[in-house]
Design an enzyme around this catalytic site. Structure first.
Site, mmCIF file in Angstrom:
data_model
loop_
_atom_site.group_PDB
_atom_site.id
_atom_site.type_symbol
_atom_site.label_atom_id
_atom_site.label_comp_id
_atom_site.label_asym_id
_atom_site.label_seq_id
_atom_site.Cartn_x
_atom_site.Cartn_y
_atom_site.Cartn_z
ATOM 1 N N PHE A 1 0.826 -1.213 0.000
ATOM 2 C CA PHE A 1 0.000 0.000 0.000
ATOM 3 C C PHE A 1 0.857 1.260 0.000
ATOM 4 O O PHE A 1 0.591 2.212 -0.726
ATOM 5 C CB PHE A 1 -0.926 0.014 1.220
ATOM 6 C CG PHE A 1 -2.077 -0.945 1.101
ATOM 7 C CD1 PHE A 1 -3.036 -0.774 0.119
ATOM 8 C CD2 PHE A 1 -2.203 -2.021 1.965
ATOM 9 C CE1 PHE A 1 -4.101 -1.641 -0.003
ATOM 10 C CE2 PHE A 1 -3.265 -2.903 1.856
ATOM 11 C CZ PHE A 1 -4.219 -2.719 0.874
ATOM 12 N N GLU B 1 -9.973 -12.985 12.030
ATOM 13 C CA GLU B 1 -10.537 -13.391 10.739
ATOM 14 C C GLU B 1 -10.176 -14.839 10.405
ATOM 15 O O GLU B 1 -11.015 -15.605 9.929
ATOM 16 C CB GLU B 1 -10.069 -12.420 9.643
ATOM 17 C CG GLU B 1 -10.879 -11.114 9.663
ATOM 18 C CD GLU B 1 -10.192 -9.919 9.028
ATOM 19 O OE1 GLU B 1 -8.971 -9.973 8.778
ATOM 20 O OE2 GLU B 1 -10.887 -8.905 8.787
#
Lengths: 443, 443
Positions: B16, B177
């Protein structure tokens, strides 16, 4: 045979042969099927080259076998490599990291398939991976995209030339499809994404000792494929034999003994096949001889000589005149299932396997395929549509045929390749694992 | 600075931070950007856990960097691991299988990210892979599905228990997750696909020395996540520390020194982070000290102390109070780009980086997420819709966001996992490569 004990069928392999055998036994009362395979997936091999070139993802050509068979209550799936068959005790010996297991059978169907053959030169495998498994395809994907990456970063002209030369060994459908795809990457997908190197400089060589591409196809189609490959810039070296392969080059020889050394980083071996090792073990146990390709000779009904309860189907089966294609595997698997059903029903068995040739096809480039269906021979766009339709039909039943269609749209209508990601390990190769920049290193 | 020589920006890393720096420089005249990365792709790390659990394919979370940047004519992409920075000569030293290259810069942005930290126990890595790269995710995918496969084939009860116990280390978003996804596999996806073993027997342990899940999230959301995880059957062991890991088990210790050995085949390490090795090299060259996590301290404007032409952004940057999340990487990358633009324009530089916290979110299970956006804290279905929307927005620009949506439909509305294929190498682990049955063997 309406006894209460179920009739245990063991199926070795989860390719076309194994899967079609298993499915054909779904509604046979009193039958229990155990599929034993070294992979957790059913590999749709005709599209493996699209995984290798980044068109499709692993999952799209390799759904989990137990997912495909989840509704077939009489089937179970076990992960394992079958290492031996005890023909007297009627037991299969298979192993996995969980240990060695023996599984009893009443009927055995060996559909273990074939791997790549290097014709006695196994040392080539390291430098020229085959095209038989997902491992192979992901390895080749890393090498193809890696070669373009490295060509962009190096300033050494000889290295660039070596990196942008791709050699595909074997001009059957897989070799032709790989050569066509790499050419398309070079000429249509990648230009505009590089700043130093022009991917259009790429050379793709298609080498085969046979003197024309697509041996086994009608001459007209072979010629049409040749013209299309040449139009795509593929250099066809049919009539040439690969005599040596190392990390940096291949050495090829023409019919007259003339030799050429072609510097090439990325080599793809799509040439010969060699039956799975269990074939040789099985043949030895039965006292028969495998052929040069390691295939097991069978009776007319696909059974192992002297063992009417053991079938060998698909690529591992040696039966005169039958090619190693998906259709033979499917149909011989269904034949074995049919024979087993007869045996369970107490009906006479031993009917010979009759192969119905439904035709053959190969894609050469986007929108161009060659196809033979019965007396019809066609090449070009119509054949390509036929190819598309047939593959979608055979993909039906897999959850991701929709995403496959989308990926095809991205690739054939657009210019993309959705699955280009190569891990560092794949780019630098199995034998030279380096640390990742900013990821996955142990600090 | 309107001289004719371009201003050369070198960006290290394609995550990113690197990608957002590069894109922010797209329209700056006179600037040339060179992105150097050890992978050929931009990894969308927030969805990596979905690759590890078979929801998404590699390509869906990892588009090729040069494909993403193909239209940005002032950017080039080079594959390589940055090994050193010559601050005096203003050169970056990077290597690849093509050799060692030195690339000159006027401005340097180091966005090399972070890998997993094992807190001084690097020997754990072999048994508990991290969750930082595609290599990691594919390795973990093979181990997860492999564990269920092996549980089906073994007859040893203790082995079944060990194989069906999954330990996730670290209760941040990635750990939560992963734990939620493995529980869903066990309770919703896999039952009905096994014949011997019941996947619902699976235990998922979520271990973290901090005494609650999702540290850094508001207490209310942490509690909501805890309740949902427990409803999914996840055993939460917060306040416990992992003190040992081997092939067969983990050893955990509670706050009072009580120890427990938990037999578990599959361990996933989602705990600490450790800055990329280049961080330490860079700090040494600049005469500063990295922190315990190997992050490089920076000035308020994200520059390396004493080197206004060198920026460190994203996970590798040490700036008080800033978490290692995607938003920080994106914004600090954009800040660096902005500073470079000012420098090129001859405007004053040195403006401090001001992080705008846009909130944080984590999915716990299908249809259930927790999210904080400004003053709003929400958990459950609405938060999950928010999660879905935000991730689709950030995926926009990637060709395969459509296929991602389809795969999500298959996974969340249906019960499928489209990307379950694990190669034999992945199932048996990196260190025990066995031959494939009927595929990829050298005969």
């Amino acid at each position: 045979m309406s006894s209460s004990r179920p009739h245990d069928v063991v199926v070795v392999g989860s390719g076309f042969g194994g899967l079609f055998t298993t499915r054909a036994l779904a509604s046979v009362p009193g039958v229990r099927v155990t599929v034993i395979s070294g992979t957790n997936h059913h590999l749709f091999q005709p599209l493996l080259y699209q995984v290798a070139t980044g068109v499709l993802s692993s999952g799209e050509v390799a759904p989990a076998t137990r997912d495909v068979l989840r509704r077939q209550r009489n089937a179970r799936v076990l992960l394992g490599v079958v290492e031996d068959v005890d023909l007297d005790a009627r037991e299969v010996v298979h192993s996995s990291p969980a240990g060695v297991t023996r599984t009893r059978y009443d009927s055995l169907v060996v559909a273990a398939g074939a791997g790549q053959s290097y014709f006695g030169h196994d040392e080539f495998a390291e430098h020229a991976p085959g095209m038989k498994s997902l491992d192979d395809a992901l390895e080749i994907r890393g090498r193809i995209y890696g070669a373009f990456e490295l060509a962009e970063v190096t300033r050494d002209e000889a290295a660039v030339e070596r990196l942008l030369t791709f050699v595909v060994v074997g001009a059957g459908p897989t070799g032709v499809e790989m050569a066509g795809q790499v050419a398309e990457l070079a000429h249509r997908v990648l230009p505009g994404q590089f700043r130093h190197v022009d991917p259009r400089r790429t050379r793709v060589l298609l080498v085969d000792p046979v003197d024309h591409v697509l041996p086994g196809f009608p001459e007209r189609l072979s010629e049409a494929a040749t013209r299309e490959l040449e139009a795509q810039g593929v250099e066809i070296r049919t009539g040439w034999k690969v005599v040596d392969v190392d990390a940096e080059a291949v050495e090829i020889e023409d019919g007259d003994g003339g030799r050429q050394r072609v510097p090439a980083s990325c080599k793809i071996w799509a040439a010969g096949v060699q039956g799975a090792p269990i074939g040789r073990v099985l043949a030895e146990r039965a006292g028969v001889e495998t052929d040069r390709s390691g295939r097991v000779p069978v009776e007319a009904d696909c059974t192992l000589p002297g063992h009417p309860e053991v079938f060998v189907v698909g690529d591992l089966m040696r039966m005169d005149g039958l090619p190693g294609v998906a259709q033979v595997a499917m149909q011989s698997g269904q034949h074995a299932a049919d024979q087993i059903r007869r045996r369970v029903d107490g009906r006479p068995t031993g009917q010979p396997f009759a192969y119905r040739d439904k035709g053959s096809m190969a894609t050469v480039s986007r929108f161009f395929a060659v196809a033979q269906v019965g007396p019809v021979q066609t090449s070009g766009f119509v054949a390509w549509l036929l190819w598309l339709g047939v593959h979608l039909v055979y993909l039906v039943g897999f959850k991701n045929r929709l995403t496959t269609l989308l990926h095809w749209a991205v690739s054939f209508v657009g210019r993309g390749r959705a699955e280009r990601a190569a891990t560092w390990q794949q780019v630098v190769g199995r034998n030279a694992v380096r640390q990742d920049a900013g990821a996955s290193f142990a600090p």
